[in-house]
Write a protein that holds these residues in place. Sequence first.
Motif, PDB file in Angstrom:
ATOM      1  N   ALA A  57      10.395   1.964  15.291  1.00 23.79           N
ATOM      2  CA  ALA A  57      11.476   1.916  14.309  1.00 23.79           C
ATOM      3  C   ALA A  57      10.966   2.115  12.885  1.00 23.79           C
ATOM      4  CB  ALA A  57      12.213   0.583  14.409  1.00 23.79           C
ATOM      5  N   ASN A  58      11.785   2.765  12.075  1.00 24.79           N
ATOM      6  CA  ASN A  58      11.484   2.974  10.663  1.00 24.79           C
ATOM      7  C   ASN A  58      11.462   1.639   9.916  1.00 24.79           C
ATOM      8  OD1 ASN A  58      11.242   4.907   8.364  1.00 24.79           O
ATOM      9  ND2 ASN A  58      13.094   3.870   7.708  1.00 24.79           N
ATOM     10  N   GLY A  59      10.556   1.516   8.981  1.00 22.86           N
ATOM     11  CA  GLY A  59      10.514   0.341   8.114  1.00 22.86           C
ATOM     12  C   GLY A  59       9.279  -0.507   8.345  1.00 22.86           C
ATOM     13  N   ASN A  60       9.095  -1.482   7.476  1.00 22.08           N
ATOM     14  CA  ASN A  60       7.979  -2.429   7.564  1.00 22.08           C
ATOM     15  C   ASN A  60       6.609  -1.762   7.505  1.00 22.08           C
ATOM     16  OD1 ASN A  60       9.773  -4.678   7.841  1.00 22.08           O
ATOM     17  ND2 ASN A  60      10.127  -3.999   9.939  1.00 22.08           N
ATOM     18  N   GLY A  61       6.546  -0.626   6.783  1.00 16.20           N
ATOM     19  CA  GLY A  61       5.283   0.081   6.604  1.00 16.20           C
ATOM     20  C   GLY A  61       5.176   1.350   7.424  1.00 16.20           C
ATOM     21  N   TYR A  62       6.123   1.571   8.320  1.00 17.44           N
ATOM     22  CA  TYR A  62       6.130   2.782   9.144  1.00 17.44           C
ATOM     23  C   TYR A  62       7.328   3.636   8.744  1.00 17.44           C
ATOM     24  CZ  TYR A  62       6.135   6.036  12.980  1.00 17.44           C
ATOM     25  OH  TYR A  62       6.109   7.185  13.707  1.00 17.44           O
ATOM     26  N   THR A  63       7.113   4.944   8.635  1.00 15.43           N
ATOM     27  CA  THR A  63       8.186   5.866   8.281  1.00 15.43           C
ATOM     28  C   THR A  63       8.495   6.764   9.463  1.00 15.43           C
ATOM     29  OG1 THR A  63       7.449   5.872   5.987  1.00 15.43           O
ATOM     30  CG2 THR A  63       8.879   7.676   6.662  1.00 15.43           C
TER      31      THR A  63
END
Length: 153
Positions: A57-63
């Motif tokens: 999933a997108n977010g928390n440091g991952y795009t």
Amino acid sequence: MAAGTFTLYGKNKDDLNINDLVGATVKLALVTSSYTPNVDSSTGHALWSDVSGNETANGNGYTTGGVALASLAATAVTGGFKFSSGNPQWTASGSGIPAHRYYVMYVSGTLWSLTNPLIGYFVGDSTPADIAATTTGNTLTVTCPSGGWFDAT
């Protein structure tokens, strides 16, 4: 973290020209254990859209879509070339980067008359098991093997 054994997607293997990759935008994405890789040369996965529904999933440091690899290189080896890059990384924020199992490499854009063609994948460890969540403030770094991600002969 070191990369596991890299496996090329068979459907695109005949089109693979390692020098094409050096001039392309090549990305590495995190994929969950709900994904089942299919590398069969006739019925296997060929496009990022075959995989993306299982992406972390997108977010928390991952795009979404992963990170573009930097310092792409095709270096001559006996009988062919090896493909390598700098070490991709993500820095966790918020609740952290969730657990994942696979790292999938693909071209972002059009190459070989395909939109976002897959190159290959590897698991994060040898079990295989999920790579634990990366907690806030920590950096998830994937180390490109000294022999490159893969070679083409």
